[in-house]
Design a protein around this motif. Sequence first.
Motif, mmCIF file in Angstrom:
data_model
loop_
_atom_site.group_PDB
_atom_site.id
_atom_site.type_symbol
_atom_site.label_atom_id
_atom_site.label_comp_id
_atom_site.label_asym_id
_atom_site.label_seq_id
_atom_site.Cartn_x
_atom_site.Cartn_y
_atom_site.Cartn_z
ATOM 1 N N GLN A 81 0.825 -1.209 0.000
ATOM 2 C CA GLN A 81 0.000 0.000 0.000
ATOM 3 C C GLN A 81 0.860 1.260 0.000
ATOM 4 O O GLN A 81 0.534 2.245 -0.656
ATOM 5 N N ALA A 82 1.972 1.213 0.746
ATOM 6 C CA ALA A 82 2.867 2.361 0.805
ATOM 7 C C ALA A 82 3.472 2.639 -0.564
ATOM 8 O O ALA A 82 3.570 3.791 -0.998
ATOM 9 N N ARG A 83 3.885 1.564 -1.262
ATOM 10 C CA ARG A 83 4.455 1.745 -2.599
ATOM 11 C C ARG A 83 3.429 2.331 -3.559
ATOM 12 O O ARG A 83 3.734 3.228 -4.351
ATOM 13 N N THR A 84 2.195 1.836 -3.462
ATOM 14 C CA THR A 84 1.142 2.349 -4.343
ATOM 15 C C THR A 84 0.869 3.823 -4.059
ATOM 16 O O THR A 84 0.733 4.641 -4.984
ATOM 17 N N GLY A 85 0.797 4.152 -2.764
ATOM 18 C CA GLY A 85 0.546 5.539 -2.400
ATOM 19 C C GLY A 85 1.665 6.457 -2.849
ATOM 20 O O GLY A 85 1.414 7.578 -3.315
ATOM 21 N N ALA A 86 2.908 5.998 -2.721
ATOM 22 C CA ALA A 86 4.045 6.811 -3.149
ATOM 23 C C ALA A 86 4.077 6.953 -4.670
ATOM 24 O O ALA A 86 4.317 8.038 -5.207
ATOM 25 N N GLN A 87 3.819 5.837 -5.374
ATOM 26 C CA GLN A 87 3.854 5.862 -6.838
ATOM 27 C C GLN A 87 2.778 6.775 -7.400
ATOM 28 O O GLN A 87 2.958 7.373 -8.475
ATOM 29 N N SER A 88 1.676 6.926 -6.680
ATOM 30 C CA SER A 88 0.575 7.756 -7.184
ATOM 31 C C SER A 88 0.971 9.221 -7.292
ATOM 32 O O SER A 88 0.328 9.980 -8.039
ATOM 33 N N VAL A 89 2.013 9.637 -6.545
ATOM 34 C CA VAL A 89 2.471 11.029 -6.632
ATOM 35 C C VAL A 89 3.876 11.125 -7.233
ATOM 36 O O VAL A 89 4.526 12.167 -7.165
ATOM 37 N N GLY A 90 4.347 10.003 -7.804
ATOM 38 C CA GLY A 90 5.631 10.041 -8.492
ATOM 39 C C GLY A 90 6.826 9.794 -7.597
ATOM 40 O O GLY A 90 7.958 10.154 -7.944
ATOM 41 N N LEU A 91 6.625 9.137 -6.442
ATOM 42 C CA LEU A 91 7.729 8.816 -5.532
ATOM 43 C C LEU A 91 7.862 7.309 -5.417
ATOM 44 O O LEU A 91 7.032 6.552 -5.909
#
Length: 423
Positions: A358-368
């Motif tokens: 979930q953390a990876r998905t949340g970060a990827q959603s803003v380009g991180l």
Amino acid sequence: MDQERPLAERYAVGRLLGRGGMAQVHLADDLKLHRPVAVKTLRPECAGDPSYRERFLREARSAALLNHPGIVAVYDTGEHTAHGVSVPYIVMEYVEGRTLAELARGEQPPTAEQALRMTAGVLDALAHAHECGIVHRDIKPANVMLGADGTVKVMDFGIARPLGAQGATLTQTAMVVGTAEYLSPEQARGEDVDTRTDLYSTGCLLYELLTGRPPFTGDNPLAVAYAQVRDAPERPSARVPGLPPVCDTVVLTALAKQRDQRYQSAEQMRAAIEEALTRLDGAPATAEATAIAPTAREEQPEQRRRRPSRLLWSAAAGIAALLVAGAAYAASGPSGPAPSQAAGTVTVPDLLGKTVSQARTGAQSVGLRVVRSALGGCPAHAPRRRVCGQLPASGARMARGGTIRVQLSTGTRGRQAAVPPAE
């Protein structure tokens, strides 16, 4: 103090070096070892107050437990009679130099590089104190000396306490304990403190070295303490245009309102500063060096900094047009980017309580992207394999493509173990 007769038949007391609300310090000559020393005495009008005496003697006891080149050494302690009153004294290492407060507010303020290096020296000393179970509780520029040889020396352990000690932190018997401009939110609320309290105060110290003033000021100590709890600090580069963005990241992470959102140890904050210094030098950074998220481009070597009222930083050709905004803390709610923020930066999302996926998905959603940095060392109630800490803190601004380092819970109280980065 009677300067005609040697103190304790050993110390020839000389000129006054400084005076505070409860004590004064004189330069003295150790007649036995033939070396200059600093003699700190409780002022006679305070000597009869048990709370002042206890604070004064606590300084001697705490400092005597510590043996580190970055901490002013205590050589001797005792009592002498002045005006019919028994007055305690402490004989300490004499450091020839200036306090960081004098440097920060002087005509030639330190550069960003100098400010970071001096703060790293403070963190070296704190790492040792914390390892010995001592929390300083009053880190501020006035309590740190810069010696003539460039050595940073932390002093005044008068309100230091052993880890786990209970009791009020803001006031005791109507005596202010700590300095409002450098109090952590938990100190201002009267809560128990831990080592991360010193890291918040160190963030305030670095802020002042970079900008010439602390992050929060006010008409009275209560107003300042309230701001420490409630208000988000202005990013340093908003006060000193041209300040490298990495300085914002280090400072704002240290000043997170919630302890689990700050650096978790003096060593971790020092590593972040080392990484920032690497970026200032323009050298390539390694992903394992620290929790500072890498930017898309490296900054060029800094130019000499002046306060806004003097000459500003010269803009280095080719420097990345990236500005890091102030962290938006949970206590005050998230805030949007300031108009001056450059394009290409994003807001760090809140990943606490999420699984790695979930953390990876949340970060990827803003380009991180997310990298694991540690396993364990979390509160016992933290759900297993969930994020219990992140750097940079949520709400900070960083370059798109940067890295958030997270800490995962084991579900039990255990020693923190290093975990290889997982992309």
